[in-house]
Write an enzyme that holds these catalytic residues in place. Structure first.
Site, PDB file in Angstrom:
ATOM      1  N   SER A  73      67.238  42.203 -33.526  1.00  0.00           N
ATOM      2  CA  SER A  73      66.215  43.218 -33.063  1.00  0.00           C
ATOM      3  C   SER A  73      65.960  44.401 -34.046  1.00  0.00           C
ATOM      4  O   SER A  73      64.642  45.016 -33.822  1.00  0.00           O
ATOM      5  CB  SER A  73      66.652  43.845 -31.791  1.00  0.00           C
ATOM      6  OG  SER A  73      67.944  44.667 -31.860  1.00  0.00           O
TER       7      SER A  73
ATOM      8  N   ASP B 159      65.576  53.211 -27.040  1.00  0.00           N
ATOM      9  CA  ASP B 159      65.727  52.782 -25.678  1.00  0.00           C
ATOM     10  C   ASP B 159      67.155  52.601 -25.376  1.00  0.00           C
ATOM     11  O   ASP B 159      67.895  51.823 -24.529  1.00  0.00           O
ATOM     12  CB  ASP B 159      65.023  51.266 -25.614  1.00  0.00           C
ATOM     13  CG  ASP B 159      65.483  50.281 -26.741  1.00  0.00           C
ATOM     14  OD1 ASP B 159      66.195  51.033 -27.444  1.00  0.00           O
ATOM     15  OD2 ASP B 159      65.010  49.347 -26.763  1.00  0.00           O
TER      16      ASP B 159
ATOM     17  N   HIS C 194      67.884  50.787 -29.911  1.00  0.00           N
ATOM     18  CA  HIS C 194      67.052  50.873 -30.978  1.00  0.00           C
ATOM     19  C   HIS C 194      66.546  52.177 -31.397  1.00  0.00           C
ATOM     20  O   HIS C 194      66.386  53.037 -30.464  1.00  0.00           O
ATOM     21  CB  HIS C 194      66.041  49.735 -30.869  1.00  0.00           C
ATOM     22  CG  HIS C 194      66.380  48.401 -30.194  1.00  0.00           C
ATOM     23  ND1 HIS C 194      66.222  48.031 -28.930  1.00  0.00           N
ATOM     24  CD2 HIS C 194      66.775  47.535 -31.055  1.00  0.00           C
ATOM     25  CE1 HIS C 194      66.689  46.844 -28.772  1.00  0.00           C
ATOM     26  NE2 HIS C 194      67.295  46.363 -30.111  1.00  0.00           N
TER      27      HIS C 194
END
Ligand SMILES: *[C@@H]1O[C@H](CO)[C@@H](O)[C@H](O)[C@H]1NC(C)=O
Ligand SMILES: *[C@@H]1O[C@H](CO)[C@@H](O)[C@H](O)[C@H]1NC(C)=O
Ligand SMILES: *[C@@H]1O[C@H](CO)[C@@H](O)[C@H](O)[C@H]1NC(C)=O
Length: 383
Positions: free
Chosen positions: A39, A347, A350
């Site tokens: 991610s 979040d 990240h």
């Protein structure tokens, strides 16, 4: 000799005496980027396969969901920008993609090693690094076929020779470390499988080299012990938390992984005589950012900007962009903080766009790289 020739001659001499600097001074003009990762560098892969990362992801820059787990751009976006290339489309994005300047095989939740659990069970992506390699391999093969078929593909696919001149970027490993912890393994058990993770990583770099890849830009893994999804889930004792508020046992494992990764890079340079491999110490950059947030212009270092409740404004069952019913009405969870540009964590898992930009600014010049050369010169090999 004309005087100005003397000056030039003298300059050339002094540059030569700097040795390696002379060689490195030319830019590489990378025509494409091929990225592999999780991610930290996913620009739409997981979203294409399993549904969009919902709003407010993307709000600060793309003004809506953009396949990224972030309010805006990722480090890989800043890398593409700085090389004068468009943002990378995810290989899995079937509609609207343009791969003339590269492709992104990263997906959120990816590990190096294939996991024995489904995404639904554990949150880890089925697109582990070996799968990303299968996809790249097929992309490479089909590109050669389709470039010969119809002109339209010349405007959608990279030129044949761009594969060897491209920059191959990697940011993966973090989820391999968390995977063991989430299965309740001890730190010793996690450390014990790190060599296997890195052996698989090494094989993929070799496969890409075998297909003509020459320039590799490898990020090490960040201080995962500073992220809410670890701090909240794994309950550390006060003695296990450092001054910055990060979980020491976890960061120790990340650093152990990084030391081993560096050894693998050194070995790869021996095994792959024509490869230029840059190892980038993203860990130190991110740790410095979090541990000295105020000094670097950020107000919040650990808490999530977009989240829900608890010490870290993070709840693993109610993530950023999730919805809950309140009095029969759907309410968005994690209305983001007022000024994401002043927060480091987006979040709980990240970094914000602002933090990503800061990280990029530190690494682009080569100060955190081995060898210490700028991004634009990462095609030059040093023995
Ligand atoms: C998955 O299971 C296989 C077979 O037991 C094992 O060899 C492999 O290491 C496992 N993978 C992970 C990531 O645990
Ligand atoms: C894809 O991008 C390249 C470079 O930006 C551009 O030249 C090309 O026209 C684009 N292809 C299409 C089909 O728009
Ligand atoms: C790990 O331990 C926790 C707490 O004891 C338990 O709830 C959870 O089911 C365990 N997870 C696994 C994958 O065994």
């Amino acid at each position: 000799m004309e005087p100005h020739w003397l000056v030039i001659f003298g300059l050339a001499l002094s540059l030569t005496s700097l040795g390696k600097t002379v060689l490195s001074s030319t830019h590489c003009d990378f025509p494409a980027i091929f990225n592999f990762g999780d991610s930290n560098s996913d620009t739409g892969g997981l979203s294409a396969a399993f549904g969009q990362a919902a709003a407010p992801h993307g709000e600060s820059y793309f003004h809506g969901p953009a396949g990224r787990y972030c309010d805006g751009r990722l480090v890989i976006d800043f890398i593409a920008e700085s090389l004068g290339l468009p943002y990378l489309n995810a290989y899995l994005d079937a509609v609207g993609s343009n791969f003339t300047h590269g492709a992104n095989f990263a997906t959120a939740g990816s590990t190096v090693r294939p996991q024995n659990t489904t995404l639904h069970q554990s949150g880890f992506s089925p697109f582990s690094l070996n799968v990303q390699w299968y996809q790249f391999n097929d992309f490479h093969r089909r590109t050669q076929v389709f470039l010969n078929k119809e002109r339209v593909f010349h405007e959608l696919l990279p030129k044949k020779e761009h594969f060897s001149r491209a920059l191959y970027t990697f940011d993966i490993g973090q989820n391999d470390l968390t995977a063991g912890y989430f299965l309740n393994m001890s730190t010793d058990q996690v450390r014990a499988y790190v060599p296997d993770v890195l052996a698989q990583f090494r094989d993929i770099v070799k496969y890409i080299y075998g297909q003509g890849g020459r320039s590799f830009w490898i990020h090490n893994t960040g201080p995962v012990g500073c992220l809410p999804y670890i701090l909240d889930r794994l309950k550390f004792t006060a003695a296990q938390v450092d001054k910055a508020g990060c979980a020491t046992p976890f960061n120790d494992v990340a650093q152990y992984f990084n030391r081993k990764l560096k050894q693998v890079v050194v070995q790869l340079r021996k095994d792959l005589p024509r490869a230029a491999i840059t190892y980038v110490d993203v860990y130190s950059v991110k740790y410095s950012l979090i541990s000295q947030a105020k000094k670097h212009g950020f107000e919040e270092s650990l808490r999530a900007c977009c989240g829900h409740g608890g010490k870290y404004n993070y709840n693993m069952h109610l993530g950023c962009g999730g919805k809950i019913k309140v009095h029969g009405k759907e309410v968005l969870v994690g209305k983001p903080c007022k000024d994401p540009a002043a927060w480091i964590n987006w979040d709980g898992v990240h970094y914000t766009q602002a933090a990503n930009k800061w990280v990029f600014d530190q690494i682009v010049g080569g100060s955190f790289s081995d060898p210490p050369i700028p991004l634009k010169q990462a095609c030059h090999r040093y023995s």
